[in-house]
Design a protein around this motif. Structure first.
Motif, PDB file in Angstrom:
ATOM      1  N   TYR A  40       0.852  -1.197   0.000  1.00 40.02           N
ATOM      2  CA  TYR A  40       0.000   0.000   0.000  1.00 40.02           C
ATOM      3  C   TYR A  40       0.881   1.239   0.000  1.00 40.02           C
ATOM      4  O   TYR A  40       0.700   2.190  -0.743  1.00 40.02           O
ATOM      5  N   LEU A  41       1.908   1.140   0.819  1.00 40.16           N
ATOM      6  CA  LEU A  41       2.841   2.244   0.981  1.00 40.16           C
ATOM      7  C   LEU A  41       3.535   2.636  -0.326  1.00 40.16           C
ATOM      8  O   LEU A  41       3.603   3.806  -0.679  1.00 40.16           O
ATOM      9  N   GLU A  42       4.018   1.617  -1.045  1.00 41.82           N
ATOM     10  CA  GLU A  42       4.733   1.920  -2.285  1.00 41.82           C
ATOM     11  C   GLU A  42       3.838   2.708  -3.238  1.00 41.82           C
ATOM     12  O   GLU A  42       4.278   3.606  -3.922  1.00 41.82           O
ATOM     13  N   ASN A  43       2.535   2.343  -3.243  1.00 42.10           N
ATOM     14  CA  ASN A  43       1.627   3.032  -4.165  1.00 42.10           C
ATOM     15  C   ASN A  43       1.193   4.385  -3.628  1.00 42.10           C
ATOM     16  O   ASN A  43       0.990   5.328  -4.374  1.00 42.10           O
ATOM     17  N   ALA A  44       1.042   4.463  -2.303  1.00 43.35           N
ATOM     18  CA  ALA A  44       0.405   5.654  -1.747  1.00 43.35           C
ATOM     19  C   ALA A  44       1.357   6.835  -1.575  1.00 43.35           C
ATOM     20  O   ALA A  44       0.933   7.978  -1.638  1.00 43.35           O
ATOM     21  N   PHE A  45       2.627   6.559  -1.317  1.00 44.96           N
ATOM     22  CA  PHE A  45       3.529   7.658  -0.996  1.00 44.96           C
ATOM     23  C   PHE A  45       4.356   8.091  -2.200  1.00 44.96           C
ATOM     24  O   PHE A  45       5.394   7.516  -2.496  1.00 44.96           O
ATOM     25  N   THR A  46       3.815   9.081  -2.896  1.00 45.77           N
ATOM     26  CA  THR A  46       4.572   9.712  -3.965  1.00 45.77           C
ATOM     27  C   THR A  46       4.639  11.185  -3.593  1.00 45.77           C
ATOM     28  O   THR A  46       3.852  11.649  -2.747  1.00 45.77           O
ATOM     29  N   LEU A  47       5.537  11.925  -4.238  1.00 47.69           N
ATOM     30  CA  LEU A  47       5.624  13.352  -3.916  1.00 47.69           C
ATOM     31  C   LEU A  47       4.282  14.023  -4.185  1.00 47.69           C
ATOM     32  O   LEU A  47       3.829  14.870  -3.416  1.00 47.69           O
ATOM     33  N   GLU A  48       3.617  13.565  -5.255  1.00 48.77           N
ATOM     34  CA  GLU A  48       2.327  14.164  -5.596  1.00 48.77           C
ATOM     35  C   GLU A  48       1.272  13.887  -4.518  1.00 48.77           C
ATOM     36  O   GLU A  48       0.548  14.794  -4.096  1.00 48.77           O
ATOM     37  N   SER A  49       1.227  12.638  -4.042  1.00 49.00           N
ATOM     38  CA  SER A  49       0.205  12.317  -3.032  1.00 49.00           C
ATOM     39  C   SER A  49       0.507  13.026  -1.715  1.00 49.00           C
ATOM     40  O   SER A  49      -0.403  13.454  -1.003  1.00 49.00           O
ATOM     41  N   LEU A  50       1.786  13.173  -1.401  1.00 44.41           N
ATOM     42  CA  LEU A  50       2.136  13.891  -0.162  1.00 44.41           C
ATOM     43  C   LEU A  50       1.784  15.373  -0.293  1.00 44.41           C
ATOM     44  O   LEU A  50       1.284  15.986   0.655  1.00 44.41           O
TER      45      LEU A  50
END
Ligand SMILES: O=C(O)C(=O)C[C@]1(C(=O)O)C=C[C@@H](O)C=C1
Length: 259
Positions: A9-19
């Motif tokens: 989940y983490l790999e998909n959820a944490f991008t610079l854009e999502s942050l």
């Protein structure tokens, strides 16, 4: 959610854009909390150590309120998530809830990065006089409660820099590693700064303060310019304190990223 589930989940959820999306959403929480605090005048007894007498405690009502509320929040598990950082970590009580398998996104040493003492000082010394009108209406407990809401929203936003720094590092470790190895704060600060993003943040928070803080009436002649919190103060808050403190968190995080 098991640990394995949470890490994919983490790999998909944490991008610079999502942050950045989360930082944008958190602007709403920061601005609404300031609007709530601005309902009350300064109420200086809330901050005067001599106003309360609690055996064994020498602080103000605001400090009393924050410490005691944090105890309840700690027992409920609030500070077990890596997104939350207490203002008084020294005396926290253990949680009564079972552990949750939060994704291990951050370097373990990041748990020791806590700049809430600086946030506390900036909030009470610099920001509060700009958002609360002079005066005293006796609502000290409600005032302390709304101060805590502001402090928590600001702290969460600023410490989110840990996640932003982690993602920036993962996206281009080759850029960050030399500066981390030489523990070069200046170089790290330069690498992680995006001036065009900062300009957008300043403009957007001023606009949000206008939209969220305007008087809404059913008359056609709405009073423009009568905002609950001054939009230029919100923009200045971000320019002078929120973004610089978020960058300090990022630098501190990166300095220990290879430990
Ligand atoms: O968006 C980023 O890249 C961030 O690091 C966050 C942030 C901010 O605090 O809003 C901080 C530094 C950058 O210069 C731009 C914005």
């Amino acid at each position: 959610m098991t640990k394995a589930d949470s890490s994919s989940y983490l790999e998909n959820a944490f991008t610079l854009e999502s942050l950045r999306d989360s930082l944008i959403r958190q602007e709403d929480s920061v601005i609404f909390s300031l609007i709530e605090r601005a309902k009350f005048p300064v109420n200086s007894n809330t901050y005067d150590k001599s106003y309360i007498s609690v055996p064994g405690f020498g602080g103000s009502l605001a400090e009393f309120f924050v410490r005691n509320t944090e105890d309840v929040h700690a027992k409920a598990g609030r500070y077990k998530t890596p997104e939350e950082n207490p203002f008084f970590p020294e005396h926290l009580l253990p949680p009564v809830v079972p552990p949750f398998p939060y994704p291990e996104v951050l370097h373990p040493a990041s748990a020791f990065i806590n700049i809430n003492k600086s946030i506390w000082k900036v909030y009470f010394d610099e920001l509060l006089p700009l958002i609360a009108a002079p005066g005293d209406d006796g609502n000290y407990a409600s005032t302390a409660a709304s101060d805590l809401a502001c402090l928590q929203a600001l702290s969460r936003r600023i410490h989110y820099g840990k996640f932003v720094a982690e993602v920036k590092f993962r996206e281009s470790p080759q850029d960050y590693e030399p500066a981390i190895r030489s523990q070069d704060r200046e170089a790290l600060l330069k690498l992680l700064t995006f001036e065009s993003v900062e300009e957008m943040v300043k403009k957007r928070v001023a606009k949000k303060a206008m939209v969220f803080g305007q008087e809404v009436s059913l008359d056609t002649d709405d009073k423009e310019g009568n905002y609950k919190v001054n939009p230029s103060v919100v923009s200045r808050l971000y320019e002078e304190w929120v973004m610089p403190l978020t960058k300090i968190v990022q630098v501190e995080y990166l300095l220990l990223r290879l430990d």
